[in-house]
Write a protein that holds these residues in place. Structure first.
Motif, PDB file in Angstrom:
ATOM      1  N   ILE A  30       0.968  -1.318  -0.243  1.00 32.20           N
ATOM      2  CA  ILE A  30       0.060   0.304   0.242  1.00 32.20           C
ATOM      3  C   ILE A  30       1.071   1.227  -0.319  1.00 32.20           C
ATOM      4  N   ASP A  31       1.135   1.915  -0.801  1.00 32.52           N
ATOM      5  CA  ASP A  31       2.207   3.221  -1.221  1.00 32.52           C
ATOM      6  C   ASP A  31       1.215   4.323  -1.084  1.00 32.52           C
ATOM      7  N   PHE A  32       2.008   4.989   0.084  1.00 37.27           N
ATOM      8  CA  PHE A  32       1.256   6.617  -0.246  1.00 37.27           C
ATOM      9  C   PHE A  32       2.383   7.118  -1.041  1.00 37.27           C
ATOM     10  N   ILE A  33       2.112   8.850  -2.130  1.00 33.13           N
ATOM     11  CA  ILE A  33       2.745   9.600  -2.307  1.00 33.13           C
ATOM     12  C   ILE A  33       1.965  10.613  -1.829  1.00 33.13           C
ATOM     13  N   GLY A  34       2.963  11.628  -1.433  1.00 30.83           N
ATOM     14  CA  GLY A  34       1.889  13.228  -1.253  1.00 30.83           C
ATOM     15  C   GLY A  34       2.860  13.908  -0.670  1.00 30.83           C
ATOM     16  N   THR A  35       2.369  14.745   0.848  1.00 32.31           N
ATOM     17  CA  THR A  35       3.412  15.840   1.178  1.00 32.31           C
ATOM     18  C   THR A  35       3.715  14.526   2.842  1.00 32.31           C
ATOM     19  N   GLY A  36       5.610  15.153   2.792  1.00 34.94           N
ATOM     20  CA  GLY A  36       5.800  14.761   4.226  1.00 34.94           C
ATOM     21  C   GLY A  36       6.136  16.577   4.679  1.00 34.94           C
ATOM     22  N   VAL A  37       6.055  15.774   6.370  1.00 36.50           N
ATOM     23  CA  VAL A  37       6.101  17.322   7.179  1.00 36.50           C
ATOM     24  C   VAL A  37       7.174  16.667   8.434  1.00 36.50           C
ATOM     25  N   SER A  58      19.713  10.074   7.985  1.00 36.79           N
ATOM     26  CA  SER A  58      18.686  10.407   7.752  1.00 36.79           C
ATOM     27  C   SER A  58      18.129  10.370   6.621  1.00 36.79           C
ATOM     28  N   PRO A  59      17.300  10.197   6.040  1.00 42.45           N
ATOM     29  CA  PRO A  59      16.702   9.964   4.608  1.00 42.45           C
ATOM     30  C   PRO A  59      16.923  10.918   3.663  1.00 42.45           C
ATOM     31  N   GLN A  60      16.679  12.195   4.925  1.00 43.98           N
ATOM     32  CA  GLN A  60      16.339  13.604   3.755  1.00 43.98           C
ATOM     33  C   GLN A  60      17.287  14.061   3.754  1.00 43.98           C
ATOM     34  N   GLY A  61      18.974  13.782   4.597  1.00 42.05           N
ATOM     35  CA  GLY A  61      20.207  14.822   4.120  1.00 42.05           C
ATOM     36  C   GLY A  61      20.160  16.438   5.445  1.00 42.05           C
ATOM     37  N   LEU A  62      19.602  16.932   5.468  1.00 45.48           N
ATOM     38  CA  LEU A  62      18.904  17.896   5.749  1.00 45.48           C
ATOM     39  C   LEU A  62      18.133  17.888   6.554  1.00 45.48           C
ATOM     40  N   LEU A 111       7.043  13.034   0.154  1.00 44.51           N
ATOM     41  CA  LEU A 111       7.633  11.684   0.732  1.00 44.51           C
ATOM     42  C   LEU A 111       6.593  10.256  -0.212  1.00 44.51           C
ATOM     43  N   HIS A 112       6.996   9.586  -0.443  1.00 43.53           N
ATOM     44  CA  HIS A 112       6.708   7.762  -0.596  1.00 43.53           C
ATOM     45  C   HIS A 112       7.153   7.314  -0.003  1.00 43.53           C
ATOM     46  N   ALA A 113       6.094   6.637   1.017  1.00 45.13           N
ATOM     47  CA  ALA A 113       6.130   5.515   2.067  1.00 45.13           C
ATOM     48  C   ALA A 113       5.233   4.160   1.873  1.00 45.13           C
ATOM     49  N   SER A 114       5.142   3.019   2.287  1.00 45.06           N
ATOM     50  CA  SER A 114       4.689   1.786   1.480  1.00 45.06           C
ATOM     51  C   SER A 114       5.002   0.919   3.216  1.00 45.06           C
ATOM     52  N   LEU A 168      10.600   5.154   0.740  1.00 47.18           N
ATOM     53  CA  LEU A 168      11.307   4.684  -0.550  1.00 47.18           C
ATOM     54  C   LEU A 168      12.083   6.669  -1.250  1.00 47.18           C
ATOM     55  N   ASP A 169      10.942   7.167  -1.076  1.00 41.09           N
ATOM     56  CA  ASP A 169      11.848   8.249  -1.391  1.00 41.09           C
ATOM     57  C   ASP A 169      11.629   9.228  -0.020  1.00 41.09           C
TER      58      ASP A 169
END
Length: 220
Positions: free
Chosen positions: A34-41, A76-80, A158-161, A203-204
């Motif tokens: 189940i993939d969610f692609i949208g806004t991460g906060v 961190s996945p973001q790096g920053l 953000l892409h989470a699964s 994932l992203d």
């Protein structure tokens, strides 16, 4: 003993239908992503002193953004990530991070390469169908009292699964989201499918754009 005598063999009295039943009770296993692609906060709310509250509450957004910088976070996945000033960490504070379902959201369900479900109109109205209304936390807006708080929010794509294994074919009605509201954002704090809790795989998760950051002093 006769050379034609045969050794005695004990025959089990275990019912044959029980043997058959043991093969027929295997539960079918269904696996899907189940993939969610949208806004991460990333949202930080920290209680600050009245001295800092009075000092910064009248600054504009550009001036407030200078209070929160960026630093490189190893692993961190973001790096920053945002660097919150030390004086905002010294008192009560909390930090929420994850996908924001109050923003436009795409949900896709896969079984291997086969798409089972797709929803690209997932604003608040469609995602609300999956939310357990009894599982809200306290909105940070309730903190706006005589005690000042620093609020800082970064946003990013953000892409989470969620990898789900179950004994039933996919049914969107079996999804239950537990959420927390923080000043207009609604975070998924727990994802359940058919009564089981599953953790997301990120994932992203790209860098947060400092130009999209919101910093506020919550102080009446």
């Amino acid at each position: 003993m006769s050379i034609f005598s045969m050794p005695t063999t004990t025959i089990s009295k275990f019912p044959i239908h029980s043997i058959l039943d043991s093969h027929n009770t295997r539960v079918p296993s269904y696996q899907f992503e189940i993939d969610f692609i949208g806004t991460g906060v990333d949202a930080f709310v920290g209680q600050i002193s009245k001295k800092h509250g009075y000092r910064f509450k009248d600054r504009d957004q550009k001036g407030l953004n200078k209070l929160v910088g960026l630093y490189v976070c190893e692993g961190s996945p973001q790096g920053l990530v945002s660097e919150i000033p030390a004086w905002a960490w010294q008192r009560d504070h909390y930090f929420n991070q994850g996908i924001d379902i109050s923003s436009p959201l795409e949900m896709t369900v896969w079984n291997g390469e086969q798409r089972l479900y797709y929803d690209d109109e997932a604003g608040l109205s469609s995602m609300t169908d999956f939310v357990d209304e009894d599982r809200y936390g306290t909105d940070a807006a309730d903190l706006m009292t005589k005690t000042p708080y620093l609020y800082a929010r970064d946003t990013y794509r953000l892409h989470a699964s969620y990898s789900v294994t179950t004994d039933k074919p996919f049914n969107p009605d079996l999804i239950s989201l537990h959420c927390k509201d923080v000043l207009g954002c609604r975070f998924i704090t727990r994802f359940d499918y058919d009564g089981q809790t599953f953790e997301p795989e990120l994932l992203d998760w790209p860098y947060a754009d400092p130009n999209d950051r919101i910093v506020q002093i919550l102080f009446k």
